[in-house]
Design a protein around this motif. Structure first.
Motif, PDB file in Angstrom:
ATOM      1  N   ASN A   3      23.694 -38.376  84.369  1.00 24.18           N
ATOM      2  CA  ASN A   3      24.821 -38.011  83.523  1.00 24.18           C
ATOM      3  C   ASN A   3      26.076 -38.641  84.137  1.00 24.18           C
ATOM      4  N   HIS A   4      26.267 -39.928  83.881  1.00 27.36           N
ATOM      5  CA  HIS A   4      27.371 -40.657  84.497  1.00 27.36           C
ATOM      6  C   HIS A   4      28.729 -40.109  84.057  1.00 27.36           C
ATOM      7  N   ASP A   5      28.872 -39.793  82.767  1.00 35.85           N
ATOM      8  CA  ASP A   5      30.158 -39.263  82.291  1.00 35.85           C
ATOM      9  C   ASP A   5      30.520 -37.969  83.016  1.00 35.85           C
ATOM     10  N   GLY A   6      29.531 -37.093  83.213  1.00 34.09           N
ATOM     11  CA  GLY A   6      29.781 -35.844  83.931  1.00 34.09           C
ATOM     12  C   GLY A   6      30.184 -36.109  85.374  1.00 34.09           C
ATOM     13  N   SER A   7      29.527 -37.092  86.002  1.00 34.05           N
ATOM     14  CA  SER A   7      29.849 -37.450  87.386  1.00 34.05           C
ATOM     15  C   SER A   7      31.274 -37.961  87.499  1.00 34.05           C
ATOM     16  N   TYR A   8      31.652 -38.857  86.579  1.00 31.09           N
ATOM     17  CA  TYR A   8      33.003 -39.429  86.629  1.00 31.09           C
ATOM     18  C   TYR A   8      34.060 -38.362  86.334  1.00 31.09           C
ATOM     19  N   MET A   9      33.741 -37.453  85.415  1.00 32.32           N
ATOM     20  CA  MET A   9      34.680 -36.382  85.102  1.00 32.32           C
ATOM     21  C   MET A   9      34.910 -35.509  86.341  1.00 32.32           C
ATOM     22  N   LEU A  10      33.840 -35.149  87.043  1.00 35.46           N
ATOM     23  CA  LEU A  10      33.993 -34.314  88.238  1.00 35.46           C
ATOM     24  C   LEU A  10      34.752 -35.055  89.338  1.00 35.46           C
ATOM     25  N   ARG A  11      34.512 -36.359  89.477  1.00 39.97           N
ATOM     26  CA  ARG A  11      35.274 -37.152  90.447  1.00 39.97           C
ATOM     27  C   ARG A  11      36.755 -37.066  90.108  1.00 39.97           C
ATOM     28  N   ASP A  12      37.081 -37.197  88.817  1.00 37.94           N
ATOM     29  CA  ASP A  12      38.482 -37.123  88.400  1.00 37.94           C
ATOM     30  C   ASP A  12      39.066 -35.728  88.608  1.00 37.94           C
ATOM     31  N   VAL A  13      38.269 -34.691  88.410  1.00 36.54           N
ATOM     32  CA  VAL A  13      38.717 -33.320  88.655  1.00 36.54           C
ATOM     33  C   VAL A  13      39.037 -33.133  90.144  1.00 36.54           C
ATOM     34  N   LEU A  14      38.188 -33.656  91.024  1.00 34.64           N
ATOM     35  CA  LEU A  14      38.471 -33.576  92.463  1.00 34.64           C
ATOM     36  C   LEU A  14      39.793 -34.258  92.784  1.00 34.64           C
ATOM     37  N   THR A  15      40.043 -35.391  92.133  1.00 33.07           N
ATOM     38  CA  THR A  15      41.306 -36.109  92.338  1.00 33.07           C
ATOM     39  C   THR A  15      42.492 -35.274  91.849  1.00 33.07           C
ATOM     40  N   LEU A  16      42.360 -34.675  90.672  1.00 31.67           N
ATOM     41  CA  LEU A  16      43.449 -33.834  90.146  1.00 31.67           C
ATOM     42  C   LEU A  16      43.741 -32.655  91.066  1.00 31.67           C
ATOM     43  N   LEU A  17      42.691 -32.033  91.589  1.00 32.87           N
ATOM     44  CA  LEU A  17      42.883 -30.909  92.516  1.00 32.87           C
ATOM     45  C   LEU A  17      43.584 -31.383  93.785  1.00 32.87           C
ATOM     46  N   ASP A  18      43.262 -32.584  94.240  1.00 30.74           N
ATOM     47  CA  ASP A  18      43.914 -33.154  95.418  1.00 30.74           C
ATOM     48  C   ASP A  18      45.393 -33.395  95.130  1.00 30.74           C
ATOM     49  N   GLU A  19      45.672 -33.989  93.984  1.00 32.95           N
ATOM     50  CA  GLU A  19      47.062 -34.266  93.610  1.00 32.95           C
ATOM     51  C   GLU A  19      47.877 -32.983  93.445  1.00 32.95           C
ATOM     52  N   ALA A  20      47.231 -31.906  93.035  1.00 36.74           N
ATOM     53  CA  ALA A  20      47.914 -30.616  92.863  1.00 36.74           C
ATOM     54  C   ALA A  20      48.090 -29.874  94.182  1.00 36.74           C
ATOM     55  N   GLY A  21      47.513 -30.404  95.264  1.00 37.49           N
ATOM     56  CA  GLY A  21      47.657 -29.778  96.567  1.00 37.49           C
ATOM     57  C   GLY A  21      46.704 -28.624  96.821  1.00 37.49           C
ATOM     58  N   VAL A  22      45.702 -28.467  95.966  1.00 45.48           N
ATOM     59  CA  VAL A  22      44.756 -27.353  96.108  1.00 45.48           C
ATOM     60  C   VAL A  22      44.001 -27.445  97.424  1.00 45.48           C
ATOM     61  N   TRP A  23      43.553 -28.639  97.770  1.00 51.58           N
ATOM     62  CA  TRP A  23      42.744 -28.792  98.987  1.00 51.58           C
ATOM     63  C   TRP A  23      43.557 -28.518 100.244  1.00 51.58           C
ATOM     64  N   ALA A  24      44.841 -28.837 100.208  1.00 47.77           N
ATOM     65  CA  ALA A  24      45.702 -28.647 101.380  1.00 47.77           C
ATOM     66  C   ALA A  24      45.832 -27.175 101.747  1.00 47.77           C
ATOM     67  N   ALA A  25      45.628 -26.301 100.785  1.00 44.35           N
ATOM     68  CA  ALA A  25      45.761 -24.866 101.031  1.00 44.35           C
ATOM     69  C   ALA A  25      44.497 -24.253 101.623  1.00 44.35           C
ATOM     70  N   MET A  26      43.445 -25.039 101.757  1.00 43.72           N
ATOM     71  CA  MET A  26      42.155 -24.522 102.239  1.00 43.72           C
ATOM     72  C   MET A  26      41.776 -25.132 103.578  1.00 43.72           C
ATOM     73  N   PRO A  27      41.135 -24.349 104.424  1.00 42.32           N
ATOM     74  CA  PRO A  27      40.566 -24.926 105.648  1.00 42.32           C
ATOM     75  C   PRO A  27      39.498 -25.963 105.273  1.00 42.32           C
ATOM     76  N   ARG A  28      39.331 -26.964 106.115  1.00 46.13           N
ATOM     77  CA  ARG A  28      38.387 -28.053 105.840  1.00 46.13           C
ATOM     78  C   ARG A  28      36.976 -27.542 105.538  1.00 46.13           C
ATOM     79  N   THR A  29      36.501 -26.562 106.288  1.00 45.57           N
ATOM     80  CA  THR A  29      35.138 -26.059 106.059  1.00 45.57           C
ATOM     81  C   THR A  29      35.004 -25.406 104.692  1.00 45.57           C
ATOM     82  N   VAL A  30      36.063 -24.757 104.222  1.00 46.81           N
ATOM     83  CA  VAL A  30      36.049 -24.144 102.893  1.00 46.81           C
ATOM     84  C   VAL A  30      36.052 -25.238 101.822  1.00 46.81           C
ATOM     85  N   GLN A  31      36.861 -26.281 102.037  1.00 50.32           N
ATOM     86  CA  GLN A  31      36.867 -27.430 101.123  1.00 50.32           C
ATOM     87  C   GLN A  31      35.461 -28.009 100.989  1.00 50.32           C
TER      88      GLN A  31
END
Length: 98
Positions: A3-31
């Motif tokens: 399911n390539h479209d699903g894979s690319y969509m999730l990759r883009d979602v991870l990018t959006l979460l990164d741009e929103a600073g979501v990952w920065a608020a979490m410890p690395r192990t939780v990420q």
């Protein structure tokens, strides 16, 4: 077939979460745990491709093959998953001019 479209969509979602600073608020192990769970769900239940999801997200430190945290990745793979016969260390070295 993946399911390539699903894979690319999730990759883009991870990018959006990164741009929103979501990952920065979490410890690395939780990420890492959250991303592993997302990838597992996508691959096991929706036929997505872990390599496509994690492409460009090496900062998470997750091997797309074994889906485990790794300090060092090469093309998205940890040292255990990197094929021995495809070791490109020699290609990365500068030529010897002596």
């Amino acid at each position: 077939m993946s399911n390539h479209d699903g894979s690319y969509m999730l990759r883009d979602v991870l990018t959006l979460l990164d741009e929103a600073g979501v990952w920065a608020a979490m410890p690395r192990t939780v990420q890492q745990d959250l991303v592993i769970r997302i990838v597992k769900l996508a691959c096991d239940r929706h036929d997505c491709n872990a390599g496509e999801i994690l492409d460009g997200h090496e900062a998470f430190g997750l091997c797309y093959d074994c889906r485990k945290p790794a300090e060092s990745l090469r093309h998205g793979l940890c040292r255990t998953c990197w094929p021995d016969d495809e070791d490109d260390d020699e290609d990365d070295e500068a030529p010897d001019d002596h």
